[in-house]
Design a protein around this motif. Structure first.
Motif, PDB file in Angstrom:
ATOM      1  N   ASP A   2       0.976  -1.144  -0.093  1.00 57.83           N
ATOM      2  CA  ASP A   2      -0.027  -0.089  -0.059  1.00 57.83           C
ATOM      3  C   ASP A   2       0.860   1.192  -0.109  1.00 57.83           C
ATOM      4  N   ALA A   3       2.044   1.030  -0.004  1.00 61.55           N
ATOM      5  CA  ALA A   3       2.852   2.387   0.070  1.00 61.55           C
ATOM      6  C   ALA A   3       4.232   1.748  -0.446  1.00 61.55           C
ATOM      7  N   SER A   4       4.209   1.662  -1.751  1.00 56.77           N
ATOM      8  CA  SER A   4       5.439   1.281  -2.488  1.00 56.77           C
ATOM      9  C   SER A   4       6.631   2.188  -2.543  1.00 56.77           C
ATOM     10  N   TYR A   5       6.298   3.507  -2.560  1.00 52.33           N
ATOM     11  CA  TYR A   5       7.128   4.483  -2.709  1.00 52.33           C
ATOM     12  C   TYR A   5       8.068   4.582  -1.397  1.00 52.33           C
ATOM     13  N   TYR A   6       7.483   4.054  -0.286  1.00 49.83           N
ATOM     14  CA  TYR A   6       8.301   4.150   0.996  1.00 49.83           C
ATOM     15  C   TYR A   6       9.194   2.748   0.991  1.00 49.83           C
ATOM     16  N   TRP A   7       8.989   1.877   0.546  1.00 54.24           N
ATOM     17  CA  TRP A   7       9.858   0.412   0.666  1.00 54.24           C
ATOM     18  C   TRP A   7      10.646   0.685  -0.744  1.00 54.24           C
ATOM     19  N   ALA A   8      10.376   1.442  -1.723  1.00 60.38           N
ATOM     20  CA  ALA A   8      11.237   1.499  -2.588  1.00 60.38           C
ATOM     21  C   ALA A   8      12.612   2.422  -2.531  1.00 60.38           C
ATOM     22  N   ARG A   9      12.485   3.084  -1.290  1.00 58.96           N
ATOM     23  CA  ARG A   9      13.507   4.121  -0.784  1.00 58.96           C
ATOM     24  C   ARG A   9      14.607   3.044  -0.313  1.00 58.96           C
ATOM     25  N   GLU A  10      14.236   1.939   0.213  1.00 52.06           N
ATOM     26  CA  GLU A  10      15.061   0.942   0.646  1.00 52.06           C
ATOM     27  C   GLU A  10      15.354  -0.268  -0.179  1.00 52.06           C
ATOM     28  N   MET A  11      14.410  -0.696  -0.798  1.00 53.33           N
ATOM     29  CA  MET A  11      14.630  -2.018  -1.444  1.00 53.33           C
ATOM     30  C   MET A  11      15.327  -1.507  -2.925  1.00 53.33           C
ATOM     31  N   SER A  12      16.449  -1.600  -3.032  1.00 53.43           N
ATOM     32  CA  SER A  12      17.204  -1.587  -4.379  1.00 53.43           C
ATOM     33  C   SER A  12      16.980  -2.595  -5.246  1.00 53.43           C
ATOM     34  N   GLU A  13      17.382  -2.715  -6.341  1.00 52.84           N
ATOM     35  CA  GLU A  13      17.081  -3.832  -7.151  1.00 52.84           C
ATOM     36  C   GLU A  13      18.341  -5.116  -6.712  1.00 52.84           C
ATOM     37  N   GLU A  14      19.319  -4.687  -6.396  1.00 51.89           N
ATOM     38  CA  GLU A  14      20.591  -5.539  -5.716  1.00 51.89           C
ATOM     39  C   GLU A  14      19.811  -5.995  -4.534  1.00 51.89           C
ATOM     40  N   MET A  15      19.206  -5.363  -3.545  1.00 48.32           N
ATOM     41  CA  MET A  15      18.677  -5.831  -2.373  1.00 48.32           C
ATOM     42  C   MET A  15      17.631  -6.926  -2.760  1.00 48.32           C
ATOM     43  N   GLN A  16      16.672  -6.685  -3.549  1.00 44.82           N
ATOM     44  CA  GLN A  16      15.713  -7.446  -3.894  1.00 44.82           C
ATOM     45  C   GLN A  16      16.308  -8.968  -4.514  1.00 44.82           C
ATOM     46  N   GLU A  17      17.431  -8.679  -5.214  1.00 45.01           N
ATOM     47  CA  GLU A  17      17.956  -9.761  -5.793  1.00 45.01           C
ATOM     48  C   GLU A  17      18.816 -10.679  -4.904  1.00 45.01           C
ATOM     49  N   THR A  18      19.327 -10.009  -3.811  1.00 48.54           N
ATOM     50  CA  THR A  18      20.269 -10.747  -2.921  1.00 48.54           C
ATOM     51  C   THR A  18      19.203 -11.286  -1.733  1.00 48.54           C
ATOM     52  N   TYR A  19      18.381 -10.770  -1.119  1.00 47.14           N
ATOM     53  CA  TYR A  19      17.811 -11.084   0.066  1.00 47.14           C
ATOM     54  C   TYR A  19      16.140 -11.354  -0.132  1.00 47.14           C
ATOM     55  N   SER A  20      15.943 -11.663  -1.339  1.00 47.34           N
ATOM     56  CA  SER A  20      14.350 -12.248  -1.456  1.00 47.34           C
ATOM     57  C   SER A  20      14.217 -13.707  -1.170  1.00 47.34           C
ATOM     58  N   PRO A  21      13.425 -13.960  -0.126  1.00 43.19           N
ATOM     59  CA  PRO A  21      13.322 -15.709   0.386  1.00 43.19           C
ATOM     60  C   PRO A  21      12.976 -16.568  -0.659  1.00 43.19           C
ATOM     61  N   HIS A  22      12.247 -15.997  -1.944  1.00 42.23           N
ATOM     62  CA  HIS A  22      11.779 -17.035  -2.742  1.00 42.23           C
ATOM     63  C   HIS A  22      12.865 -17.722  -3.789  1.00 42.23           C
ATOM     64  N   ARG A  23      14.134 -17.027  -3.399  1.00 38.88           N
ATOM     65  CA  ARG A  23      15.132 -17.292  -4.476  1.00 38.88           C
ATOM     66  C   ARG A  23      15.804 -18.760  -3.949  1.00 38.88           C
ATOM     67  N   TYR A  24      15.421 -19.053  -2.702  1.00 43.01           N
ATOM     68  CA  TYR A  24      16.009 -20.057  -1.986  1.00 43.01           C
ATOM     69  C   TYR A  24      15.050 -21.134  -1.551  1.00 43.01           C
ATOM     70  N   VAL A  25      13.804 -21.144  -2.282  1.00 38.00           N
ATOM     71  CA  VAL A  25      12.834 -22.157  -2.151  1.00 38.00           C
ATOM     72  C   VAL A  25      13.155 -23.463  -2.144  1.00 38.00           C
ATOM     73  N   ASP A  26      14.030 -23.851  -2.974  1.00 37.44           N
ATOM     74  CA  ASP A  26      14.559 -25.305  -3.264  1.00 37.44           C
ATOM     75  C   ASP A  26      15.228 -25.609  -2.161  1.00 37.44           C
ATOM     76  N   ARG A  27      15.632 -24.957  -1.148  1.00 36.31           N
ATOM     77  CA  ARG A  27      16.511 -25.346   0.028  1.00 36.31           C
ATOM     78  C   ARG A  27      15.634 -25.442   1.089  1.00 36.31           C
ATOM     79  N   ILE A  28      14.385 -25.400   1.124  1.00 38.74           N
ATOM     80  CA  ILE A  28      13.241 -25.467   2.029  1.00 38.74           C
ATOM     81  C   ILE A  28      13.090 -26.872   2.455  1.00 38.74           C
ATOM     82  N   ARG A  29      13.386 -27.431   3.630  1.00 40.69           N
ATOM     83  CA  ARG A  29      13.364 -28.776   3.859  1.00 40.69           C
ATOM     84  C   ARG A  29      12.406 -29.054   5.111  1.00 40.69           C
ATOM     85  N   THR A  30      12.097 -27.887   5.611  1.00 39.97           N
ATOM     86  CA  THR A  30      11.339 -27.759   7.091  1.00 39.97           C
ATOM     87  C   THR A  30       9.893 -27.534   6.823  1.00 39.97           C
TER      88      THR A  30
END
Length: 735
Positions: free
Chosen positions: A620-648
């Protein structure tokens, strides 16, 4: 009325419901979910101008146990007499939530907002008045869009008098008139309230709920924005009115549009003007916050503080003499620079500004002036608490006044001798207290003022365990501390399974009671619950926030693992039976944990961020999060990129009305867990993962029976995967 076994059985009327009736033999309310959701909750605090009446709100279950209704209660400021009930909301009004927004007028009358239909009127919230002399409350103002907030110029801590100061012979300024301002939602094309009512009737009759937007944002937390917009009105009587007649609402912001938003505002004690945050579009879906002054007589608007690329502003509190404004100057965040609030004073006559608390490394969360204007009382998170601080308006010196607990809703007696507040911790929910300020002038560093617990309309619930503090040292040398709630039975001979509970925010702290995130329900089932403050938490200095800024998967994660390691080494903890859970940012971190380690037996993730590139543009406030979430951050720290490691095994929980973390995050997480996670599926294609979905809930699970279901499903899932028990039988969920 508090929930009871008799009332439950009478309203349910089924054998299945009777089987879930509160267990009178359960030792504490946390051992029985019906007793737990039936506990009454305290919130809000208002003090009369003469300092003799203290009013709070008490929320309790309605007769059907399906919603909470709030009534107003009066507390004795001297702590000698029991609290007494003032109001009792209508029980059979659709979506009734009782009374809210309690405010005193300068005349000593009590105003509040409530839905109480009369005749053919709809149930839009209206403004009600309870006279100081007693009697029944009566409605004084209504608006077709409903009244959402109310302010009066009976500012807490402001002494109002007439005559001459003793010994001077000089006349004091005349006492200001009692002024009331309300906020309501208005259709932008409606010229008056009659047009407003007709416009809403046409949309309702024609079953039109479409909204044409021309800007951003379009949603906020759990509700759509538009087509109506917030406006501010002065509530005043016509010249020929009597005391019992309704007030006239005079619009002082007819052209505000979306600038007012859902933002902060304050009314001057002299009753002549107010200040408000003013949202200003700055292109490309972003907006900034200015501060404006609105004259109540003319509606004339003046910009006091204009934001720029470096700073934004938010009003906090006008001084008792109406000449100064305490405001927050926010350093605008970037992917490399964290957000940071600074307290400043603005001289409303000269326009001069000055930093009020230079070098104070805390985030202030509330403020109230002392009656003589010499200083303020503010609250701020600190080391797992939220104390009250004294802030000298002349020197900027900050002095901590309280030790234990998290304080909120601070109000000051008109003679400055005492302050009143709500105090909470993880050992008890909010309760009223009095702070003795008579020795404030001689208090030195390291001292504290006497704090007295007042007689509350809500008793402290008995806990099923004990609370302690733990801490460890991270690899980079940072101190990481946490609360640890232990069952009474936890010992070396009988170690307890561990539940790591990660807070949301992310800029937040585990420092006070929460009805939504109550560790004691799990403690009652035998779990030890760890409530840590990792990097990004408030109360440990800006550098502690900076450690995790823009790198959510680094220090916040390693801090959590370090404090978990330290607690697992305790003899009363069973390190072989552990689980992790969290909501919002805590849900994000739960998802991140799931992709980085398989040390936990189960993970519960509520209202969680899963794919950062999807969350960013849809919240609901994309502009706020865009100030922190650079493309590099989204690439590096997005949990969905590690779904294949989830064994819990993971329990996913989401509400469809959640606009802060939209339902798409939960839906994508659920599908990708089934289709891509590394947890083996059974031969029949079944999975140990589960998805608890609430079509009508938002970021929080607020209705009583849904809260009960939430705890039932969470505890059942943990029992199955952590304790090795059979899957729970949940008829409320499975039908």
């Amino acid at each position: 009325m508090a929930h009871s076994q008799d009332s439950f059985q009478k309203s349910s009327g089924t054998a299945a419901a009777e089987q879930t009736a509160p267990d009178a033999s359960a030792r504490t309310p946390f051992h029985d979910l019906d007793r737990f959701i039936g506990l009454r909750r305290l919130g809000g605090l208002a003090l009369s101008p003469d300092g003799r009446r203290l009013v709070t709100g008490v929320s309790e279950l309605d007769a059907e146990s399906t919603r909470y209704v709030t009534g107003l209660w009066e507390i004795d400021p001297d702590g000698k007499h029991p609290a007494r009930r003032l109001t009792r909301g209508a029980q059979h009004v659709k979506d009734n939530r009782g009374e809210s927004q309690a405010r005193f007028t300068l005349d000593g009358d009590l105003l509040f907002v409530a839905s109480r239909p009369q005749g053919d009127d709809d149930d839009a919230p209206s403004l009600w008045r309870l006279p100081a002399w007693g009697g029944e409350a009566y409605r004084v103002a209504e608006h077709p869009g409903g009244i959402g907030a109310v302010l009066t110029n009976a500012a807490q801590g402001t002494a109002v008098g007439t005559g001459s100061p003793e010994g001077t012979g000089e006349a004091t300024p005349a006492a200001p008139a009692s002024t009331v301002v309300v906020q309501a939602s208005a259709l932008p094309r409606a010229a008056d309230l009659d047009a407003e009512k007709e416009g809403r009737k046409q949309r309702k009759d024609r079953k039109v709920n479409a909204i044409l937007h021309d800007g951003y944002p379009v949603r906020f937390w759990d509700h759509d924005l538009g087509p109506d917009v917030p406006r501010l009105y002065v509530a005043e009587h016509a010249d020929d009115s009597t005391a019992d007649e309704r007030a006239v609402l005079r619009d002082i912001t007819p052209d505000a549009g979306r600038h007012l938003g859902e933002t902060a505002w304050d009314l001057a004690p002299n009753g002549t003007f107010l200040v408000s945050a003013w949202m200003v579009p700055e292109g490309r879906g972003s907006q900034r916050t200015d501060v404006v002054r609105v004259d109540l007589a003319t509606g004339e608007r003046t910009t006091l503080l204009a934001s720029d690329e470096e700073y934004e502003y938010e009003p906090v509190r006008i001084s008792p003499d109406s000449r100064q404004l305490l405001f927050e100057r926010w350093i605008r965040s970037t992917p490399e620079r964290s957000a940071r609030p600074e307290l400043h004073l603005l001289d409303l006559e000269s326009g001069d500004q000055r930093d009020l608390a230079s070098g104070w490394d805390r985030w202030a969360t509330g403020a109230v002036w002392l009656p003589d204007g010499s200083g303020l009382l503010v609250t701020a998170d600190e080391d797992g608490r939220s104390p009250v601080f004294h802030l000298d308006a002349g020197t900027g010196r900050v002095l901590r006044l309280t030790d234990e607990g998290a304080f909120s809703e601070v109000v000051v007696a008109p003679d400055g001798s005492a302050a009143y507040a709500l105090r909470a911790s993880y050992e008890y929910p909010a309760e009223p207290v009095r702070l003795d300020l008579t020795g404030l002038g001689s208090l030195g560093d390291g001292g504290s003022v006497p704090v007295t617990r007042l007689i509350s309309p809500v008793e402290r619930p008995e806990l099923p365990g004990r609370l302690t503090e733990v801490e460890t040292t991270a690899d980079d040398g940072a101190r990481v501390r946490a609360w640890l709630a232990l069952p009474e039975t936890a010992s070396a001979e009988s170690p307890a399974p561990l539940l790591l509970w990660i807070h949301g925010g992310p800029v937040s702290s585990w420092n006070q009671w929460s009805w939504r995130w109550t560790p004691w329900v799990a403690v009652a089932q035998g779990y030890a619950v760890l409530l840590p403050d990792p990097a990004l938490s408030t109360g440990y200095g800006q550098s502690f926030i900076d450690r995790g800024w823009g790198t959510w998967g680094d220090a916040p994660f390693t801090d959590l693992m370090a404090i978990t390691d330290a607690v697992e080494a305790r003899e009363e903890i069973d390190a072989t039976r552990t689980a992790a859970m969290g909501g919002s940012f805590g849900g994000y971190m739960s998802n991140w944990v799931a992709g980085q380690t398989d040390r936990f037996k189960a993970i519960v993730t509520h209202a969680s961020l899963w794919a950062l590139d999807g969350f960013g543009p849809t919240t609901d406030a994309s502009y706020y999060w865009a100030r922190e979430m650079s493309e590099e951050m989204q690439e590096t720290y997005s949990p969905h990129r590690y779904v294949d490691r989830i064994r819990t095994p993971m329990l996913v929980i989401h509400g469809d009305k959640d606009y802060r973390v939209p339902i798409g995050e939960g839906l994508r997480l659920w599908y990708e867990l089934l289709s891509k996670s590394g947890l083996p599926q059974a031969e029949d294609g079944s999975t140990p993962h589960r998805f608890l979905y609430f079509p009508d809930e938002n970021h929080w699970i607020l209705t009583p029976q849904h809260a009960k279901v939430w705890y039932q499903v969470v505890l059942g899932y943990l029992a199955q995967h952590v304790l090795g028990e059979e899957p729970a039988d949940l008829p409320e969920v499975l039908g």
